[in-house]
Structures are given as C-alpha cells and as structure tokens.
Scaffold this active site. Structure first.
Site, PDB file in Angstrom:
ATOM      1  N   LYS A  17      27.045  -6.804 -24.492  1.00 26.27           N
ATOM      2  CA  LYS A  17      27.957  -6.986 -25.370  1.00 26.27           C
ATOM      3  C   LYS A  17      29.518  -6.484 -25.497  1.00 26.27           C
ATOM      4  CE  LYS A  17      23.958  -6.501 -28.371  1.00 26.27           C
ATOM      5  NZ  LYS A  17      23.764  -7.648 -28.430  1.00 26.27           N
ATOM      6  N   SER A  18      30.011  -5.931 -24.315  1.00 26.35           N
ATOM      7  CA  SER A  18      31.403  -5.040 -24.263  1.00 26.35           C
ATOM      8  C   SER A  18      32.374  -6.013 -24.691  1.00 26.35           C
ATOM      9  CB  SER A  18      31.270  -4.828 -23.268  1.00 26.35           C
ATOM     10  OG  SER A  18      30.700  -3.218 -22.976  1.00 26.35           O
ATOM     11  N   THR A  63      29.251   0.125 -16.612  1.00 25.33           N
ATOM     12  CA  THR A  63      27.678   0.712 -16.998  1.00 25.33           C
ATOM     13  C   THR A  63      27.441   0.189 -15.581  1.00 25.33           C
ATOM     14  OG1 THR A  63      26.327   0.368 -18.584  1.00 25.33           O
ATOM     15  CG2 THR A  63      27.875  -2.602 -17.353  1.00 25.33           C
ATOM     16  N   LYS A  67      27.850   4.179 -12.854  1.00 19.59           N
ATOM     17  CA  LYS A  67      28.846   4.713 -12.886  1.00 19.59           C
ATOM     18  C   LYS A  67      29.194   6.365 -12.627  1.00 19.59           C
ATOM     19  CE  LYS A  67      27.614   4.052 -18.048  1.00 19.59           C
ATOM     20  NZ  LYS A  67      27.334   4.909 -19.017  1.00 19.59           N
ATOM     21  N   GLY A 132      15.507  15.013 -22.211  1.00 17.82           N
ATOM     22  CA  GLY A 132      16.313  14.438 -20.628  1.00 17.82           C
ATOM     23  C   GLY A 132      17.255  15.082 -20.420  1.00 17.82           C
ATOM     24  N   GLY A 134      18.614  14.095 -17.377  1.00 17.24           N
ATOM     25  CA  GLY A 134      19.383  12.528 -16.126  1.00 17.24           C
ATOM     26  C   GLY A 134      20.767  12.470 -16.826  1.00 17.24           C
ATOM     27  N   GLY A 135      20.941  11.388 -15.848  1.00 16.68           N
ATOM     28  CA  GLY A 135      22.687  11.069 -16.283  1.00 16.68           C
ATOM     29  C   GLY A 135      22.870  10.996 -17.502  1.00 16.68           C
ATOM     30  N   MET A 224      19.370   6.586 -27.663  1.00 16.80           N
ATOM     31  CA  MET A 224      20.087   6.093 -27.125  1.00 16.80           C
ATOM     32  C   MET A 224      20.621   4.798 -26.521  1.00 16.80           C
ATOM     33  SD  MET A 224      22.057   8.371 -25.087  1.00 16.80           S
ATOM     34  CE  MET A 224      22.346  10.190 -25.000  1.00 16.80           C
ATOM     35  N   TYR A 226      19.021   0.335 -27.409  1.00 25.12           N
ATOM     36  CA  TYR A 226      19.291  -0.832 -28.758  1.00 25.12           C
ATOM     37  C   TYR A 226      18.936  -1.705 -28.658  1.00 25.12           C
ATOM     38  CZ  TYR A 226      23.346  -2.236 -25.965  1.00 25.12           C
ATOM     39  OH  TYR A 226      24.210  -3.242 -24.991  1.00 25.12           O
TER      40      TYR A 226
END
Ligand code: ATR
Length: 276
Positions: A17-18, A63, A67, A132, A134-135, A224, A226
C-alpha cells in the site's frame, strides 16, 4: 525539473500500500512524485538498490525480507536504525556528499505515533507487554522506551532471545529509566495496560498461548499485522480489550519517511480513513 522518484523494494511487493499512501501524502502538498513498488529477487537486493540509486531516485522504502540487508548497505545510520538493527527508509545523496546512502528506521516511531494518535496517554507510565523477540520487536523497543512507560516486559516463546534483547537494550533502559523484564508466555499472567504483538505467529494463524488475564477492558491490544483479524486480536477482543491492527502503524511509518524526504508532515488521519 524532472519528477522526484521514490520506490518501495520488497519480495513479495505487489500488494504493498506504500505507493498509494505516499501519493496521497504528496497530493496534500500539491506535489507530483513517482512512487513505485519494485520487486527485487531474493538474492538481488543490493543490485536493485544500486540500480535505483544510479537512476537518480531520491529515496526508497524497504520491506520484508530486505530490512537487514538495507541496514548493511547504509553508509550512515540514524540512532533508531542502529537500535532496530534494520532499515526501512533509505535516502540517496549526490556523489559529492560524504554519505551517499543514509539509512533510517521509521517503524517504531510509526507504532508509537499510531498508538498516541488513538490514545494520547496510552504509553507514559504504563505497563507494556511486548510479544516477540525477533526483528519486528527489536524495531520498536527504543521508541517505546522513549515514551517512558513504567515497565517494558518482553515475552517470547524462546526465553533466550528475549534475554538477548534485554541485554541489547540495557543501556537504553538505563538512559530512559525504564526497567525491562523478560518472560515466557506461560509466566505472563497479570494484566497489562498495553499488549503489542510483534510475533509472526499471525502469518500462519497460530494462536499464542496467552493468559486471558493479560487483558482487561482498559487494555490496548495492538497487532502489528493488518488485513484480517489475527488469533491475537480475537483473543484480546474476547477478553474485552480495545484492539488496534497495524494499518495505522503502516501509515505512520510512511508519514515519518515522507517527513525525512520532503521535510513536511502529512495528515495521516485522512489517509487512514481512505484506506479503511
Ligand atoms: P520478525 O522479523 O517478523 O520479528 P523473526 O525475527 O523471525 O521475524 O521473529 C519472529 C517472532 O515471532 C519471534 O519472536 C518468534 O518466536 P521465537 O523467537 O521463539 O522463534 C515468534 N513466533 C513466530 N511464530 C510463532 C509461534 N507459532 N508461536 C510463538 N511465537 C512465534
């Protein structure tokens, strides 16, 4: 003057969606930009990035799963990118500049801004549980600490990864005066003001083994992810918590990237409304 070019690089990227979000922001300032979604081969991120750099792009978002590679290719890093160990926003500078590829990370700031947009007093002096290690979790810890919650608890399936995160952020914990605790899911049994899901368990629709006592009517449960209700969101909703998904975080991290590139802050609420 030629039109400024931007892109988001990922794999996959088709559903990003960016481009829509950045075009909507640019429109608010009557600015014409190009912003495209670029699919990079999994083993070709550096080549893709350098091609865009050569072609004169002003900046790119990065993304999944690039990253960390973007972090490695950055010639200078913001403090928040260093803390996150990952980069989602790159700015290209001219060949004469001392640093030609500047890396930043706007994810954590996006999460914090989205939460504060909905609930302005949700973080300071509150008890936060981060699920979590992780990253995704690492990317939001520094901005969360900067809000000076009463405590940040990091819970993870593998306790050793949560422990490593605690050690990594011990200096920041001391600077902000915010204690960090670590725990397994099974040992988290008391109520929290905010519970943030930064695990990837939702991708496979796997429920986390969470106690229903984590949530009260006053708890903000934030996923986080959606696009659909994850098992985490369902668990929290059933326990009576207020639930937010990560769409707002996506828009807010984009707004922060837009600010880095254009020096102006777009109206995110209008764009959120349009996306919903
Ligand atoms: P990301 O960059 O999205 O954070 P990651 O570094 O692979 O991805 O981390 C994924 C996180 O989700 C980890 O905290 C992982 O727990 P472990 O560290 O114990 O592996 C968590 N996770 C993923 N799937 C999970 C599941 N089915 N149950 C519980 N935790 C899960």
């Amino acid at each position: 003057m030629s039109i400024e070019q931007y892109a988001v690089i990922g794999h996959p990227i088709a559903h990003s969606k960016s481009p829509l979000i950045h075009q909507a922001f640019a429109k608010q300032f009557n600015k014409a930009i190009r912003y495209e979604a670029v699919l990079s081969p999994l083993d070709g991120f550096a080549a893709t990035l350098h091609r865009l750099q050569r072609e004169g792009y002003v900046g790119v978002n990065v993304t999944v799963p690039f990253k960390f590679e973007a972090y490695g290719l950055s010639q200078a890093l913001s403090e928040r990118a260093k803390a996150a160990g990952a980069v989602n926003t790159l700015s290209f500078h001219s060949a004469e500049a001392s640093c030609q590829i500047q890396g930043d990370n706007t994810d954590g700031c996006g999460l914090v801004n989205d939460i504060l947009m909905h609930f302005p007093t949700a973080l300071a002096s509150k008890n936060i549980l981060l699920l979590g290690a992780g990253g995704a979790a690492q990317g939001v810890i520094l901005p969360l600490l900067a809000q000076r919650p009463a405590q940040l608890t990091i819970a993870n399936r593998s306790l050793n990864k949560a422990q490593a995160m605690l050690e990594k952020f011990a200096p920041a914990s001391a600077i902000y005066g915010v204690p960090i605790a670590v725990n397994t899911y099974a040992d988290c049994t008391s109520a929290f003001d905010v519970v943030i899901n930064a695990t990837s368990a939702g991708l496979t629709d796997t429920p986390l083994p969470l106690s229903p006592h984590l949530f009260t009517q006053h708890t903000l449960a934030y996923d986080m992810m959606y696009g659909r209700e994850t098992p985490f969101m369902f668990q929290a909703r059933m326990a009576g918590a207020q639930v937010l998904d990560g769409l707002g975080m996506l828009v807010e991290q984009a707004a922060e990237a837009f600010y880095i590139w254009h020096g102006v802050r777009p109206d995110t609420a209008a764009v959120m409304q349009a996306l919903r």
